[in-house]
Design an enzyme around this catalytic site. Structure first.
Site, PDB file in Angstrom:
ATOM      1  CG  ASP A   1      -1.980   1.064   1.183  1.00 28.83           C
ATOM      2  OD1 ASP A   1      -2.086   1.756   0.150  1.00 28.83           O
ATOM      3  OD2 ASP A   1      -2.699   1.231   2.189  1.00 28.83           O
TER       4      ASP A   1
ATOM      5  CB  SER B   1      14.836   0.403  -2.181  1.00 32.37           C
ATOM      6  OG  SER B   1      14.530   0.163  -3.543  1.00 32.37           O
TER       7      SER B   1
END
Length: 343
Positions: free
Chosen positions: A61, A170
């Protein structure tokens, strides 16, 4: 049961379209907002009482569209994001690949999100609903000062967060993982720990699995010294084990079942390096009750899932939570906190 019937149709879609479909379905579906309430699963981490230890990892989300629907599915907490100060499109498509034979996903999304203004508006509107909501923040790809981006985001999101996560792991934003280096990490944590103020929510740090022993030791030492709320272990990996699926050679971060051995080992490494001084959140390759139980016994106070939902469906959180209740009874334990680090 229902998901197993519709999974072939969902998996016939492009992975990014399928993900968008799942978000829109959660917005529209009349979901029962009943949360798993077994008191034995309640766990306190960084001063926060989590109703159960099974959460949704960041990345599902991204723009805080459906956190309450996810809580209604039985998850103990939801981590939204990663959110950056300004909107950004992320990397060119295709950038998300479903590796069905490996029960894995490769992504090179690149922090695509609608930006802080949109997320803040949504989070403010749902703030009175309660529930444990983590907000995962990142830096814009073209930022001249990434540490300032993190500090800005922590400050802006603090009023709406149960906890905040600085995502420096990341592999899809060039140079981002350099913030895990000792000098850069010290500067980052000095900035983000101060940003929410003395009464603000705790700050967590999400780390990569692709770390050397010296990196683990340095991160653990700095995290303890700075009073970090928790370490989330781990993000996706750039390494490629023996994969069978067609898209196995795509660049990006690998998640799902093949990440499990590495993520588990890195969790054990951080448990050893911290001596239990900082709570750990286990993520990476968790798809079953046994996976979650193993991660908790290895030292995780909380666990998160994401890629497994692609294959197991949205009922995974409630299924794992109920299974953990059974595990406690089988082992004669009164609380999930007794199981943490008990291997």
């Amino acid at each position: 049961m229902l998901f197993s019937l519709i999974r072939p149709a969902i998996h016939a879609l492009d992975p990014e379209r399928a993900h968008r479909f799942s978000i829109e379905a959660l917005k529209l579906a009349p979901l029962p907002h009943s949360r798993h309430s077994d008191a034995s699963l309640s766990v306190k981490v960084a001063g926060i009482r989590f109703p159960n230890p099974v959460g949704v990892a960041a990345g599902y989300d991204k723009d805080a569209e459906v956190p309450d629907a996810l809580l209604g599915l039985g998850f103990g907490f939801v981590e939204v994001g990663s959110i950056t100060p300004r909107p950004q499109e992320g990397n060119p498509k295709p950038r998300l690949f479903r590796l069905s034979r490996d029960r894995a996903v490769i992504n090179r999304m690149g922090f695509n999100n609608a930006g802080a203004d949109v997320a803040e508006r949504r989070l403010r509107a749902r703030a009175a609903k309660g529930g444990v909501i983590g907000i995962n923040v990142g830096a814009n790809k073209d930022s001249d000062d990434r540490i300032a981006d993190y500090a800005t985001m922590v400050r802006r999101m603090a009023p709406y967060a149960s906890y905040l996560t600085a995502n420096i792991s990341s592999p899809n934003t060039p140079g981002l993982r350099a913030l895990q280096d000792e000098g850069a990490l010290t500067g980052l944590l000095d900035a983000v720990m101060e940003a929410p103020g003395a009464d603000g929510p705790p700050v967590f740090l999400k780390v990569a699995p692709d770390l050397e022993p010296a990196d683990v030791d340095a991160i653990a030492r700095i995290a303890i010294d700075k009073g970090l709320g928790a370490l989330i272990v781990s993000n996706t990996t750039i390494f490629r084990p023996d994969l069978q699926s067609r898209d196995r050679d795509e660049t990006g971060g690998l998640s799902g079942a093949p990440l499990k051995p590495l993520a588990l080992q890195r969790l054990r490494d951080f448990r050893s390096a911290t001596g239990g001084a900082i709570p750990l959140v286990g993520v990476g390759g968790i798809a079953t009750i046994d996976d979650a139980w193993e991660r908790i016994r290895a030292g995780a106070s909380l666990v998160q899932v994401y890629s497994a939902m692609v294959y197991e469906g949205p009922g995974l959180g409630r299924s794992i939570a109920r299974g953990l209740s059974r595990k406690l009874r089988e082992h004669g334990m009164a609380s999930i906190e007794e199981a943490v680090g008990s291997e």
